[in-house]
Scaffold this motif. Structure first.
Motif, mmCIF file in Angstrom:
data_model
loop_
_atom_site.group_PDB
_atom_site.id
_atom_site.type_symbol
_atom_site.label_atom_id
_atom_site.label_comp_id
_atom_site.label_asym_id
_atom_site.label_seq_id
_atom_site.Cartn_x
_atom_site.Cartn_y
_atom_site.Cartn_z
ATOM 1 N N ARG A 149 0.893 -1.137 -0.089
ATOM 2 C CA ARG A 149 -0.017 -0.373 0.202
ATOM 3 C C ARG A 149 0.873 1.170 -0.058
ATOM 4 N N ALA A 150 2.598 1.122 0.574
ATOM 5 C CA ALA A 150 2.588 2.567 0.667
ATOM 6 C C ALA A 150 4.559 1.762 0.364
ATOM 7 N N LYS A 151 5.261 2.222 -0.516
ATOM 8 C CA LYS A 151 6.939 2.328 -0.563
ATOM 9 C C LYS A 151 7.591 3.797 -0.723
ATOM 10 N N LEU A 152 9.243 2.810 0.109
ATOM 11 C CA LEU A 152 9.369 4.228 0.388
ATOM 12 C C LEU A 152 10.855 3.430 -0.750
ATOM 13 N N PHE A 153 11.570 4.544 -1.512
ATOM 14 C CA PHE A 153 12.575 4.540 -1.974
ATOM 15 C C PHE A 153 13.732 5.423 -1.219
ATOM 16 N N PHE A 154 14.985 4.410 -0.724
ATOM 17 C CA PHE A 154 15.865 4.642 -0.096
ATOM 18 C C PHE A 154 17.283 4.817 -0.593
ATOM 19 N N TYR A 189 14.110 0.155 -1.996
ATOM 20 C CA TYR A 189 12.912 -0.284 -1.496
ATOM 21 C C TYR A 189 12.198 -0.385 -0.382
ATOM 22 N N ILE A 190 11.236 0.123 0.126
ATOM 23 C CA ILE A 190 11.141 -0.257 1.756
ATOM 24 C C ILE A 190 9.279 -0.134 1.087
ATOM 25 N N PHE A 219 8.906 9.032 -1.181
ATOM 26 C CA PHE A 219 7.792 8.173 -1.530
ATOM 27 C C PHE A 219 8.267 8.054 -3.055
ATOM 28 N N ALA A 220 7.592 6.128 -3.384
ATOM 29 C CA ALA A 220 7.545 6.160 -4.444
ATOM 30 C C ALA A 220 6.535 4.959 -5.188
#
Length: 232
Positions: A149-154, A189-190, A219-220
């Motif tokens: 539902r949500a993906k973080l780019f790090f 990605y997380i 956010f991605a």
């Protein structure tokens, strides 16, 4: 011994405890340097230097904070202080039944001024994380759902951070699906099963130091989330 006789050190993971001891023994008064290591014996990029008096500790911080060691990587040296946390219980969608709270954490340098502050973050009560000085929630179970539902780019700099360490840190906001590191890089990605978890992680950890590297988060797009919306 008061807290101002101890210094926290954030350093490159290649630096050994002996090297730090020699570096911080710049004048009489150093008692010990303790480097934090994983259960595999690998450096976590954090250490504590203890002195027998506050003036020596203050001098060491003045001389060594922000120097390049090794070249291209700056040491971060601060007085070791107990973090103070304040929480106000609130009802938040997706969090109200889990005892979550909105709060802030503030640290102080020797002059009493704030050197960091994180506010209005939805987090459960703090737990201990060995990889960062940021006060984090305790461990939460990994998500049983694979729907992202949500993906973080790090991005981690100056050195990559392992999947094991990142999982330990980011699972603390609950509903973590997985960590996806792009092979041969220091970014990836997380993925979370709930957007609220990703929001809390980004709010608290964007710009934080984890295992000696600075982590930047953004956010991605989540392909799973896009497909779910299209199906409706």
């Amino acid at each position: 011994m008061g807290p101002q006789t101890k210094l926290t050190i954030t350093c490159h993971t290649s630096i050994t405890e002996l090297q730090l001891t020699r570096l911080f023994d710049i004048c009489p008064g150093l008692v010990e340097v303790q480097l934090s290591v994983s259960h595999h014996g690998e450096s976590k990029g954090m250490a504590v230097a203890r002195y027998n008096n506050a003036s020596t500790a203050s001098y060491a911080r003045y001389k060594l904070n922000n120097i390049e060691y090794p070249p291209g990587y700056r040491l971060a040296v601060n007085f070791k202080q107990e973090q103070r946390m304040s929480y106000h219980q609130v009802n938040l969608d997706g969090y109200s039944n889990q005892g979550y709270a909105v709060g802030y954490t503030t640290g102080y340098d020797s002059s009493g001024y704030d050197y960091y502050q994180t506010a209005n973050v939805a987090v459960p009560p703090a737990g201990n994380c060995p990889y960062t000085d940021v006060a984090l929630p305790g461990h939460q179970p990994m998500s049983s759902s694979t729907m992202c539902r949500a993906k973080l780019f790090f991005v981690a700099a100056p050195v990559p951070v392992s999947e094991e360490v990142l999982t330990d840190v980011f699972c603390r906001f609950s509903d973590l699906i997985d960590i996806q590191i792009i092979q041969g890089t220091a970014y990836g990605y997380i993925r979370y099963a709930m957007k609220e978890s990703a929001d809390a992680a980004k709010m608290l950890l964007d710009g934080a130091t984890i295992a000696g590297s600075t982590i930047r988060l953004s956010f991605a797009d989540s392909n799973d989330n896009k497909r779910a919306k299209t199906d409706h």
